[in-house]
Design an enzyme around this catalytic site. Structure first.
Site, PDB file in Angstrom:
ATOM      1  N   TYR A  47       0.510  -4.219  11.890  1.00 38.13           N
ATOM      2  CA  TYR A  47       0.431  -2.798  11.542  1.00 38.13           C
ATOM      3  C   TYR A  47       1.221  -1.917  12.504  1.00 38.13           C
ATOM      4  CZ  TYR A  47      -3.059  -3.539   7.880  1.00 38.13           C
ATOM      5  OH  TYR A  47      -3.692  -3.911   6.732  1.00 38.13           O
ATOM      6  N   HIS A 106       0.834  -1.214   0.000  1.00 37.12           N
ATOM      7  CA  HIS A 106       0.000   0.000   0.000  1.00 37.12           C
ATOM      8  C   HIS A 106       0.869   1.266   0.000  1.00 37.12           C
ATOM      9  CE1 HIS A 106      -3.798  -2.191   0.704  1.00 37.12           C
ATOM     10  NE2 HIS A 106      -3.066  -2.975   1.454  1.00 37.12           N
ATOM     11  N   ASN A 109     -10.203  -3.208   1.861  1.00 32.82           N
ATOM     12  CA  ASN A 109      -9.835  -3.207   0.449  1.00 32.82           C
ATOM     13  C   ASN A 109     -11.079  -2.973  -0.400  1.00 32.82           C
ATOM     14  OD1 ASN A 109      -7.071  -3.790   0.849  1.00 32.82           O
ATOM     15  ND2 ASN A 109      -7.481  -5.984   0.953  1.00 32.82           N
TER      16      ASN A 109
END
Length: 794
Positions: A459, A172, A245
């Site tokens: 993350y 990303h 997404n």
């Protein structure tokens, strides 16, 4: 040769031409032109820039005397605040991004207002606030002497420049962002205690980042790829990140395989090719050995992987989450974002050509739409179901390679999201924003989805590496609006300055504060767990093909053709025949028709079907779901923000040009006057035309439709221009809407549009520019594409 316009005759431009970030009219807006904020800003910027025709201080940069007494920098008074602003949307307001920067103030909390900076009327300084007398020359021992090490101004400037890039995201990396808000429709208190869903009309600020997955930060927007759709809700109980997404499923079932997937799809390590593409050996080698990816491959090879616009694609939370209400009752939930503009995509040939003409195609589209006031909007819908219902499904809702068909759990609209403000600074906001799947608020909790479990940990770790330490949450774009009080201290880039001596809990030296919130805080859903510790998957995870077949069978004929073509293209790039055979053998379990088409296109025999992991697959509850086709959501906004080219050349019918331009702009379309060159075009009648784009810098693939007005001389000039012929050819082959005067018949024939083709949907050829013909064009443009005239491959 381009002509200059006499001062007494200003050429007229389309108002929407002044909103473009890529090319524009040759002249400033005419005095008194009142066609929106974009035109007013262009006029103000033009006036301000014209006030400084050259640098008046350039001569004073030389000589000994000037070195001792450098002049004050030249300035020009801005006619309006818009002239110096980053974005016209700065006037919009939420609690997160606050009000625009005050003139001349660097006001470096949660509100972004405190960090906005505006240099109006202020002298240049160092980062320590020392005014810089001379920003043109380094400090030297004499005019021709060596530069001196003690030049702290030069050192600061160069050092900062050397460190102005941070590590990009592993995935990303290429993204575009915008601010906005979420508005709740009705209270959802029966389902969740989450405060943003507590009352009708409640507004929660958001920041959204759209992205491609595989490419690097400088790659193209139009790659065939999954698109990230990440939403940060700044709720009054903390930040919630719905990190999803534009496809509701994923390639793998367990986070253990995520590094393998990314390593496979990234450029191959021995030669670092290809960029932002899955059409290579290592990717297809990996997925063909992971048959659970078959469903996701159908989505990836569909037109969903090349969206027309971020504003025209769905978003999904992918995983099954939990809603938890005030009484502690849990309900399974899946999140869907449905765009108001409908779901629309590019076709592959178009996407390839756009990547060369404008690699920032989707980023530019989002920015310009918001700048023009055409704010993108999505409706947030949920699917809710109980654990008992989930147990009865033929698939496992904890399997990220599966959807819950809408026929089993209908979508329930619960609110809307509007993006109404562009960032002031790409790096500070879009690049530094940090999303994390672990960021939830009371009322929203996790399930045991094994892919989600890995994302919860991954993350935070990647943000620490990318943003330089554990305090990335203090960056303004990441800071919550809810108060932050805890005992975390120190670390790189710490900004908060804490009072007191206690940084632990429990304590008495700080009066016991901050204290734990008890039942008012986040309480995890008490799911009972009594199992052996094992590495494995549930038996239902072994069914890999039912939903791949569901997706393919739910597509229109044109969409199915595009899926087959995508598989053929991607696999033709694979250099190892065994990998191709393996993929086709996998496809046979989803669709014999698709597998046969792909095999034929690759010149190979149809291999045996791949052995199934589950010998006796369950019968699916749903075999065709119309909601899975892009055509199921055409949108509500008509032709708003559709890009329309009006081809102009000397001799064009000026009245026809402006009749079409005004009518299209009235309905929200973006009109670009495209000529052989930008600037003055002399029509056969009426005022001179200021073309804001050219056939060189704006090819046909950048537009949703085209008009070729009347004017025999103009038509002759366009027919002699190969770029005009290519423009019409692409519009025709990509199933776009075309309206041309009969004067342009020679151009149509050279573009491959036959007399028989004139009877096809979306093509209009008329003797003159009639109002009825214009309305027919507008109506057809609202359909986006006319795949009925698409010619299948031989």
């Amino acid at each position: 040769m381009a002509k200059s316009t006499p001062p007494e005759q200003a050429a007229q431009a389309a108002a929407t031409g002044f909103n473009s970030t890529d090319s524009g009219p040759a002249h400033d807006p005419a005095d008194g032109m009142k066609d929106g904020e974009g035109v007013a800003k262009a006029a103000a910027v033009g006036k301000m820039a014209s006030a400084m025709p050259h640098n008046p201080n350039k001569q004073a940069e030389h000589g000994h005397d000037n070195a001792l007494a450098p002049p004050e920098g030249a300035t020009a008074e801005p006619p309006s605040r818009d002239a110096t602003g980053s974005t016209l949307a700065e006037k919009n307001h939420t609690d997160k991004y606050g009000k625009p920067a005050a003139p001349g103030v660097n006001a470096a909390g949660g509100s972004l207002e405190r960090v906005r900076a505006d240099p109006e009327g202020q002298p240049l300084t160092t980062n320590q606030g020392v005014k810089v007398a001379d920003n043109q020359n380094s400090l030297k021992a004499g005019l021709r002497g060596p530069a001196l090490l003690k030049d702290f101004i030069l050192r600061e400037k160069i050092t900062h420049f050397d460190h102005e890039r941070i590590p990009e995201r592993v995935v990303h990396a290429r993204g575009s962002g915008a601010h906005g808000y979420f508005e709740c429709y009705e209270p959802l208190t029966e389902l969740t205690r989450a405060s943003l869903f507590a009352e009708a009309g409640k507004i929660t600020p958001v920041f959204v980042r759209f992205s491609t997955v595989a490419g690097e930060r400088g790659s193209k927007d139009t790659a065939r790829d999954v698109r990230g759709f990440a939403v940060k809700f700044y709720t009054d109980e903390g930040n919630w990140d719905l990190v999803g997404n534009n496809m509701p499923v994923f390639f793998i079932q367990d986070a253990m395989k995520f590094p393998d997937l990314v390593h496979a799809v990234k450029p191959e390590p021995h030669h670092a090719m290809p960029q932002a593409a899955s059409a290579h050996d290592t990717y297809w080698d990996f997925v063909s050995l992971m048959p659970e990816s078959t469903h996701m491959l159908m989505w990836q090879m569909s037109d969903r992987a090349i969206p027309r616009s971020y504003r025209m694609m769905q978003g999904f939370g992918v995983h099954t989450f939990r809603f938890v209400n005030e009484q502690g009752k849990s309900t399974f939930v899946k999140f869907h974002w449905n765009p108001k503009l409908g779901t629309h995509s590019l076709v592959w040939d178009e996407a390839v050509k756009i990547s060369g003409a404008d690699p920032d195609y989707n980023r530019r589209d989002l920015w310009e739409a918001i700048e023009s006031g055409a704010y993108p909007e999505w409706e947030l819908c949920v699917q809710t179901f109980t654990e008992e219902q989930a147990e009865a499904f033929s698939f496992d809702v904890l399997d990220a390679t599966k959807i819950v068909p809408e026929e089993l759990a209908p979508l329930q609209p619960i609110g809307r999201m509007v993006l109404d403000r562009n960032p002031d600074n790409f790096f500070a906001e879009t690049e530094q924003v940090a999303f994390c799947a672990a960021h939830v608020v009371p009322g929203i909790d996790f399930t045991n989805d094994p892919l989600l479990a890995g994302r919860i940990h991954s993350y935070v770790d990647t943000q620490i590496s990318r943003l330089g330490g554990p305090n990335f949450h203090e960056l303004p774009i990441n800071a919550p609006l809810a108060p932050v009080q805890n005992n975390q201290r120190d670390g790189m880039h710490r900004q908060a300055i804490h009072r007191g001596r206690s940084s632990y809990e429990p304590n008495s030296l700080g009066g016991g504060c901050p204290f734990q919130a008890g039942a008012q805080g986040f309480v995890s859903f008490p799911e009972p767990v009594e199992q052996d510790e094992v590495r494995g998957k549930p038996e239902k995870f072994a069914e890999h093909y039912n939903q791949a077949a569901l997706f393919y069978n739910s597509q229109t004929e044109a969409e199915q053709r595009h899926i087959a073509a995508a598989f053929r293209f991607e696999l033709s790039k694979v250099t190892v025949p065994a990998v191709r055979r393996r993929v086709v053998s996998m496809l046979r379990n989803a669709s014999e028709e698709l597998a046969a088409e792909v095999a034929q296109g690759l010149g190979m025999e149809l291999p045996e079907a791949m052995p199934r992991a589950l010998a006796k697959p369950p019968k699916p509850e749903v075999e065709v779901s119309p909601a899975l086709s892009l055509t199921a959501r055409q949108g509500e906004a008509g032709i708003q923000t559709r890009q329309v080219a009006v081809l102009v050349a000397d001799g064009v019918d000026g009245d026809a040009v402006w009749d079409a331009t005004y009518a299209l702009q009235e309905q929200g379309a973006v009109v670009r006057l495209v000529g052989p060159h930008i600037g003055t075009i002399t029509p056969g009648n009426g005022q001179a035309i200021d073309a804001d784009a050219s056939l060189e810098n704006h090819p046909g693939v950048l537009f949703d439709g085209v008009i070729v007005p009347g004017g025999a001389e103009a038509a002759k000039r366009l027919a002699a221009d190969p770029k005009a012929r290519e423009f019409l050819t692409d519009q025709f082959l990509h199933s776009k809407t075309i309206w041309a005067s009969r004067d342009a018949e020679a151009l149509l024939r050279q573009a491959g549009i036959t007399p028989q083709d004139e009877e096809l949907p979306g093509i209009f050829v008329t003797e003159k520019s009639e109002a009825k013909a214009l309305q027919n064009f507008i109506s057809a443009l609202g359909h986006h594409r006319h795949f009925e005239r698409e010619r299948p491959a031989a």
